[in-house]
Write a protein that holds these residues in place. Structure first.
Motif, PDB file in Angstrom:
ATOM      1  N   LYS A 199       0.923  -1.176   0.009  1.00  0.00           N
ATOM      2  CA  LYS A 199       0.042   0.059   0.090  1.00  0.00           C
ATOM      3  C   LYS A 199       1.002   1.486  -0.135  1.00  0.00           C
ATOM      4  O   LYS A 199       0.540   2.359  -0.586  1.00  0.00           O
ATOM      5  CB  LYS A 199      -0.865  -0.162   1.217  1.00  0.00           C
ATOM      6  N   ASN A 200       1.920   1.283   0.637  1.00  0.00           N
ATOM      7  CA  ASN A 200       2.955   2.463   0.594  1.00  0.00           C
ATOM      8  C   ASN A 200       3.503   2.584  -0.630  1.00  0.00           C
ATOM      9  O   ASN A 200       3.903   3.764  -0.959  1.00  0.00           O
ATOM     10  CB  ASN A 200       3.899   2.306   1.855  1.00  0.00           C
ATOM     11  N   PHE A 201       3.869   1.492  -1.058  1.00  0.00           N
ATOM     12  CA  PHE A 201       4.518   1.621  -2.620  1.00  0.00           C
ATOM     13  C   PHE A 201       4.149   0.740  -3.773  1.00  0.00           C
ATOM     14  O   PHE A 201       4.480  -0.174  -4.193  1.00  0.00           O
ATOM     15  CB  PHE A 201       6.214   1.209  -2.347  1.00  0.00           C
ATOM     16  N   PRO A 202       2.682   1.125  -4.153  1.00  0.00           N
ATOM     17  CA  PRO A 202       2.115   0.313  -5.001  1.00  0.00           C
ATOM     18  C   PRO A 202       2.581   0.228  -6.336  1.00  0.00           C
ATOM     19  O   PRO A 202       2.516  -1.072  -7.066  1.00  0.00           O
ATOM     20  CB  PRO A 202       0.550   1.038  -4.970  1.00  0.00           C
ATOM     21  N   GLU A 203       3.262   1.237  -6.934  1.00  0.00           N
ATOM     22  CA  GLU A 203       3.826   1.166  -8.416  1.00  0.00           C
ATOM     23  C   GLU A 203       5.050   0.235  -8.303  1.00  0.00           C
ATOM     24  O   GLU A 203       5.773   0.203  -9.517  1.00  0.00           O
ATOM     25  CB  GLU A 203       4.065   2.613  -8.635  1.00  0.00           C
ATOM     26  N   ASN A 204       5.823  -0.211  -7.208  1.00  0.00           N
ATOM     27  CA  ASN A 204       6.956  -0.808  -7.312  1.00  0.00           C
ATOM     28  C   ASN A 204       6.793  -2.055  -6.459  1.00  0.00           C
ATOM     29  O   ASN A 204       7.959  -2.760  -5.829  1.00  0.00           O
ATOM     30  CB  ASN A 204       8.212   0.273  -6.571  1.00  0.00           C
ATOM     31  N   ARG A 205       5.718  -2.662  -6.451  1.00  0.00           N
ATOM     32  CA  ARG A 205       5.582  -3.898  -5.774  1.00  0.00           C
ATOM     33  C   ARG A 205       6.268  -4.937  -6.273  1.00  0.00           C
ATOM     34  O   ARG A 205       6.744  -6.070  -5.511  1.00  0.00           O
ATOM     35  CB  ARG A 205       3.950  -4.262  -5.775  1.00  0.00           C
ATOM     36  N   GLY A 206       6.804  -5.155  -7.294  1.00  0.00           N
ATOM     37  CA  GLY A 206       7.562  -6.331  -7.714  1.00  0.00           C
ATOM     38  C   GLY A 206       8.894  -6.480  -7.031  1.00  0.00           C
ATOM     39  O   GLY A 206       9.388  -7.290  -6.478  1.00  0.00           O
ATOM     40  N   VAL A 207       9.579  -5.231  -7.379  1.00  0.00           N
ATOM     41  CA  VAL A 207      10.894  -5.079  -6.685  1.00  0.00           C
ATOM     42  C   VAL A 207      10.780  -5.116  -5.207  1.00  0.00           C
ATOM     43  O   VAL A 207      11.421  -5.812  -4.635  1.00  0.00           O
ATOM     44  CB  VAL A 207      11.489  -3.459  -6.952  1.00  0.00           C
ATOM     45  N   LEU A 208       9.649  -4.599  -4.702  1.00  0.00           N
ATOM     46  CA  LEU A 208       9.837  -4.445  -3.253  1.00  0.00           C
ATOM     47  C   LEU A 208       9.246  -5.943  -2.581  1.00  0.00           C
ATOM     48  O   LEU A 208       9.832  -6.351  -1.602  1.00  0.00           O
ATOM     49  CB  LEU A 208       8.392  -3.387  -2.747  1.00  0.00           C
ATOM     50  N   LEU A 209       8.274  -6.632  -3.315  1.00  0.00           N
ATOM     51  CA  LEU A 209       7.993  -7.986  -2.698  1.00  0.00           C
ATOM     52  C   LEU A 209       9.217  -8.835  -2.912  1.00  0.00           C
ATOM     53  O   LEU A 209       9.418  -9.787  -2.050  1.00  0.00           O
ATOM     54  CB  LEU A 209       6.928  -8.623  -3.501  1.00  0.00           C
TER      55      LEU A 209
ATOM     56  N   ASN B  45      17.538 -19.360  -1.499  1.00  0.00           N
ATOM     57  CA  ASN B  45      16.073 -18.881  -1.328  1.00  0.00           C
ATOM     58  C   ASN B  45      15.934 -17.562  -1.502  1.00  0.00           C
ATOM     59  O   ASN B  45      15.209 -16.797  -2.142  1.00  0.00           O
ATOM     60  CB  ASN B  45      15.573 -19.520   0.082  1.00  0.00           C
ATOM     61  N   TYR B  46      16.850 -16.620  -1.045  1.00  0.00           N
ATOM     62  CA  TYR B  46      16.914 -15.314  -0.870  1.00  0.00           C
ATOM     63  C   TYR B  46      17.377 -14.831  -2.576  1.00  0.00           C
ATOM     64  O   TYR B  46      16.699 -13.927  -3.038  1.00  0.00           O
ATOM     65  CB  TYR B  46      18.214 -14.806  -0.097  1.00  0.00           C
ATOM     66  N   PHE B  47      18.283 -15.585  -3.375  1.00  0.00           N
ATOM     67  CA  PHE B  47      18.476 -14.985  -4.576  1.00  0.00           C
ATOM     68  C   PHE B  47      17.325 -15.289  -5.487  1.00  0.00           C
ATOM     69  O   PHE B  47      17.092 -14.409  -6.320  1.00  0.00           O
ATOM     70  CB  PHE B  47      19.935 -15.687  -5.074  1.00  0.00           C
ATOM     71  N   GLY B  48      16.552 -16.199  -5.172  1.00  0.00           N
ATOM     72  CA  GLY B  48      15.458 -16.584  -6.005  1.00  0.00           C
ATOM     73  C   GLY B  48      14.327 -15.934  -5.869  1.00  0.00           C
ATOM     74  O   GLY B  48      13.741 -15.113  -6.741  1.00  0.00           O
ATOM     75  N   ARG B  49      14.063 -15.332  -4.491  1.00  0.00           N
ATOM     76  CA  ARG B  49      13.044 -14.092  -4.409  1.00  0.00           C
ATOM     77  C   ARG B  49      13.456 -12.727  -4.956  1.00  0.00           C
ATOM     78  O   ARG B  49      12.718 -12.202  -5.560  1.00  0.00           O
ATOM     79  CB  ARG B  49      12.894 -13.983  -3.014  1.00  0.00           C
ATOM     80  N   ILE B  50      15.057 -12.478  -4.751  1.00  0.00           N
ATOM     81  CA  ILE B  50      15.237 -11.003  -5.118  1.00  0.00           C
ATOM     82  C   ILE B  50      15.158 -11.261  -7.000  1.00  0.00           C
ATOM     83  O   ILE B  50      14.671 -10.395  -7.507  1.00  0.00           O
ATOM     84  CB  ILE B  50      16.727 -11.005  -4.843  1.00  0.00           C
ATOM     85  N   PHE B  51      15.777 -12.237  -7.520  1.00  0.00           N
ATOM     86  CA  PHE B  51      15.738 -12.457  -8.881  1.00  0.00           C
ATOM     87  C   PHE B  51      14.380 -12.370  -9.571  1.00  0.00           C
ATOM     88  O   PHE B  51      13.893 -11.799 -10.301  1.00  0.00           O
ATOM     89  CB  PHE B  51      16.469 -13.910  -9.344  1.00  0.00           C
ATOM     90  N   ALA B  52      13.519 -13.045  -9.009  1.00  0.00           N
ATOM     91  CA  ALA B  52      12.042 -13.078  -9.561  1.00  0.00           C
ATOM     92  C   ALA B  52      11.471 -11.919  -9.267  1.00  0.00           C
ATOM     93  O   ALA B  52      10.879 -11.564 -10.060  1.00  0.00           O
ATOM     94  CB  ALA B  52      11.136 -14.437  -8.560  1.00  0.00           C
ATOM     95  N   GLY B  53      11.508 -11.173  -7.930  1.00  0.00           N
ATOM     96  CA  GLY B  53      10.928  -9.945  -7.967  1.00  0.00           C
ATOM     97  C   GLY B  53      11.503  -8.955  -8.795  1.00  0.00           C
ATOM     98  O   GLY B  53      10.712  -7.887  -9.562  1.00  0.00           O
ATOM     99  N   LEU B  54      12.772  -8.754  -9.258  1.00  0.00           N
ATOM    100  CA  LEU B  54      13.232  -7.651  -9.988  1.00  0.00           C
ATOM    101  C   LEU B  54      13.179  -8.054 -11.242  1.00  0.00           C
ATOM    102  O   LEU B  54      12.751  -7.155 -12.335  1.00  0.00           O
ATOM    103  CB  LEU B  54      14.929  -7.498  -9.413  1.00  0.00           C
ATOM    104  N   VAL B  55      13.518  -9.127 -12.016  1.00  0.00           N
ATOM    105  CA  VAL B  55      13.489  -9.633 -13.170  1.00  0.00           C
ATOM    106  C   VAL B  55      12.067  -9.565 -13.744  1.00  0.00           C
ATOM    107  O   VAL B  55      11.834  -9.321 -14.838  1.00  0.00           O
ATOM    108  CB  VAL B  55      14.188 -10.927 -13.587  1.00  0.00           C
ATOM    109  N   SER B  56      11.235 -10.209 -12.938  1.00  0.00           N
ATOM    110  CA  SER B  56       9.905 -10.346 -13.306  1.00  0.00           C
ATOM    111  C   SER B  56       9.365  -8.935 -13.640  1.00  0.00           C
ATOM    112  O   SER B  56       8.568  -8.570 -14.531  1.00  0.00           O
ATOM    113  CB  SER B  56       8.931 -10.824 -12.502  1.00  0.00           C
ATOM    114  N   GLU B  57       9.689  -7.901 -12.754  1.00  0.00           N
ATOM    115  CA  GLU B  57       9.097  -6.500 -12.767  1.00  0.00           C
ATOM    116  C   GLU B  57       9.955  -5.844 -14.045  1.00  0.00           C
ATOM    117  O   GLU B  57       9.118  -5.107 -14.910  1.00  0.00           O
ATOM    118  CB  GLU B  57       9.528  -5.637 -11.554  1.00  0.00           C
ATOM    119  N   LYS B  58      11.175  -6.088 -14.482  1.00  0.00           N
ATOM    120  CA  LYS B  58      11.671  -5.577 -15.403  1.00  0.00           C
ATOM    121  C   LYS B  58      10.855  -6.225 -16.787  1.00  0.00           C
ATOM    122  O   LYS B  58      10.690  -5.442 -17.855  1.00  0.00           O
ATOM    123  CB  LYS B  58      13.334  -5.809 -15.616  1.00  0.00           C
ATOM    124  N   LEU B  59      10.878  -7.400 -16.808  1.00  0.00           N
ATOM    125  CA  LEU B  59      10.249  -8.213 -18.107  1.00  0.00           C
ATOM    126  C   LEU B  59       8.782  -7.851 -18.316  1.00  0.00           C
ATOM    127  O   LEU B  59       8.430  -7.532 -19.423  1.00  0.00           O
ATOM    128  CB  LEU B  59      10.511  -9.699 -17.824  1.00  0.00           C
TER     129      LEU B  59
END
Length: 566
Positions: free
Chosen positions: A152-162, A385-399
């Motif tokens: 709710k605080n950062f709705p437009e950057n939810r992929g990176v944030l999550l 587990n950490y790298f998977g979460r970071i990768f999925a959040g950032l890369v999915s947002e970029k793609l």
């Protein structure tokens, strides 16, 4: 041309008042709330270190593998059944969620510690299952409070944030392991005590910091999120180096203390990012203060979304679902085909990975690895587990933004990847468990930010607190079927076959152990098949949502932000 601030002749009290005002500004800002969120997520790794202390539970209480897997299932059940915390979040402030969560965490794990150390009479199996379920369920209260507030605080950057939030959660197991080794050495019983008090203490420290703040979108906020990302990557790499070094070299207590101190220092360092960002905003506020600043405080209910609409029957609303991306009611989302497909892929994907992670300790034992190496497997899962979460959040947002690449397709790819990890355990070779730990940890972590983002994108964020917990509910269902009913039963069957070949009868007070590459072969073939089925299920969701992801899914949030700020 430069802008300079001029003040009247300053006095000591004026300077003190200015510092106090800045401190209040920092406390009320979104960035300290975000740092508090990262800190809480970094401390909720109790479920990820189950592979370290599960052997102690099995040995001290004389359980067989099926019983231990049943306790592991209740851990997964408690950590994923967050509907109660979601419904509470709909009507209560975040601080109450954090208080409830910290209380459940301490009570549950403290009772387990008392049972394992023999300070209370040996509990019945259902007692231990209840203790574990209570302790693990505490994570949902912290998870719900943190994720919902940050989205709710950062709705437009939810992929990176999550990705960041779930990344810190994935890293939490390795963080907890480093602190445990420094405080208690190689004592699994003390690890249970540590995970009883430490997560509860961190939640209590930040209990009033995490809250929804309607501050609008700021310039360059993505750059600040990336600064947090860089610190987390340094932390992950440092812990991975420590894991490898601790395996190759015998660490002294002083070395373990130094390692844990550096880990804690890297966790504190993002506070400097918060202060720098808030100082910039504070200076802007000083320069551009004007009588019309009160417009920033426009409450959210004054926007056009609160306009009255004709009332219709609840049955009609359930059948007449809004377009994807709009705010669904809870029943509309629960009865949609999209949610059913999400639940199926989650049960197969996360359920199979949870089964593998919960059995890592026994897998290492069956293949003849020493305790130190088994601890390395658990830490490797946490790191990747950490790298998977970071990768999925950032890369999915970029793609998604650049190529309109749908997030459900990312889940499909990661589920196919996890099949490879399961097969490496089913047919082990020298060093294959290391590779399997990396693959399973990476694919397991990647699914969480994708799952949470997909639910918020398809069904809106009005009832996100409840709906993302509904999505996670499929995990314990898959874990029960795949771990308790299949993996544990097949392992015990192989162990009993070994005893029969030796003409040995198993004592009821003795743990049931299987040694050899055959112990988990059939079980992990089943897990690989389940992950593959989940991948095909997510492909169906890709086809159903392809037109939705071709559009601009963030347009609504940009319009609302512009209306609030303008």
């Amino acid at each position: 041309m430069t802008l300079e601030l001029t003040f009247p002749e300053s006095t000591g009290s004026a300077a003190k008042g200015s510092r106090l005002e800045f401190a209040v500004h920092v406390f009320r800002g979104r960035w300290l709330s975000l740092y508090a969120s990262f800190s809480i997520m970094a401390a909720i790794g109790s479920t990820y270190v189950f592979g370290i202390y599960s052997k102690e539970i099995k040995a001290s209480l004389g359980y067989d593998q099926s019983t231990l897997n049943l306790i592991g299932f209740f851990k997964d059940l408690g950590s994923n059944v967050g509907i109660i915390s979601g419904l509470i979040a709909e009507i209560t402030p975040t601080w109450l969620l954090l208080l409830i969560g910290s209380s459940l965490n301490f009570v549950g794990y403290f009772l387990i510690w008392l049972a394992v150390t023999g300070k209370i009479a040996k509990p019945k199996v259902w007692h231990m299952c209840t203790y574990m379920c209570i302790a693990a369920n505490s994570l949902n209260f912290a998870n719900t409070g943190v994720l919902v507030t940050c989205v709710k605080n950062f709705p437009e950057n939810r992929g990176v944030l999550l990705g960041l939030l779930k990344g810190f959660a994935g890293l939490s197991g390795a963080i907890m392991t480093q602190i445990y080794l420094a405080l208690y050495g190689n004592d699994p019983q003390s690890l249970i005590l540590l995970i009883a008090w430490l997560p509860a203490a961190v939640s209590m420290v930040f209990v009033y910091t995490i809250r929804t703040i309607n501050a609008g979108r700021e310039q360059n906020e993505v750059k600040v999120l990336y600064q947090f990302l860089y610190v987390s990557i340094v932390l992950a790499l440092f812990i991975m180096v420590m894991i490898i070094t601790q395996k190759l070299v015998t660490f002294s207590p002083v070395a373990y203390d130094a390692s844990a101190t550096l880990v804690c220092g890297l966790l504190i360092f993002p506070l400097f990012i918060v202060f720098r960002k808030e100082l910039f905003l504070w200076n802007q506020k000083k320069i551009f203060t004007c009588p019309n600043d009160a417009r920033i405080e426009i409450p959210a209910q004054t926007t056009t979304r609160s306009e009255e609409v004709p009332k219709t029957s609840w049955f009609y609303e359930i059948l007449n679902k809004p377009p994807r991306g709009e705010d669904y009611t809870i029943l509309q989302a629960l009865l949609s085909r999209d949610m059913l497909i999400v639940l199926i892929s989650t049960a197969c994907g996360i359920g199979s990975n949870l089964s593998a992670i919960d059995n890592l300790g026994q897998i290492g034992e069956s293949l003849g690895y020493p305790i130190k190496t088994i601890n390395s497997f658990v830490s490797l899962v946490s790191i990747w587990n950490y790298f998977g979460r970071i990768f999925a959040g950032l890369v999915s947002e970029k793609l998604l933004i650049k190529f309109k690449f749908p997030r459900p397709l990312m889940i499909t790819l990661f589920l196919f990847l996890s099949c490879v990890g399961h097969l490496l355990i089913a047919f082990p070779a020298p060093g294959s468990v290391y590779v399997a730990s990396v693959i399973i940890g990476f694919s397991f972590g990647a699914q969480f930010p994708l799952l949470n983002a997909i639910i918020s994108e398809l069904f809106g964020i009005k009832h996100y607190a409840t709906l993302f917990n509904v999505g996670q509910l499929a995990s314990p269902v898959g874990s029960y079927l795949l771990n308790v009913r299949i993996t544990g039963v097949l392992y015990d069957h192989e162990a009993l076959k070994d005893l029969a070949l030796k003409n040995v009868h198993r004592s009821s007070s003795r743990e049931l152990t299987c040694i050899g590459t055959h112990c988990y072969r059939k079980a992990f073939i089943f897990l690989a098949a389940a992950a593959c089925f989940g991948a095909f299920a997510s492909l169906v969701l890709v086809l159903r949502t392809r037109e939705f992801y071709k559009g601009d899914i963030y347009k609504k949030f940009r319009s609302e932000t512009e209306a609030q700020q303008g």
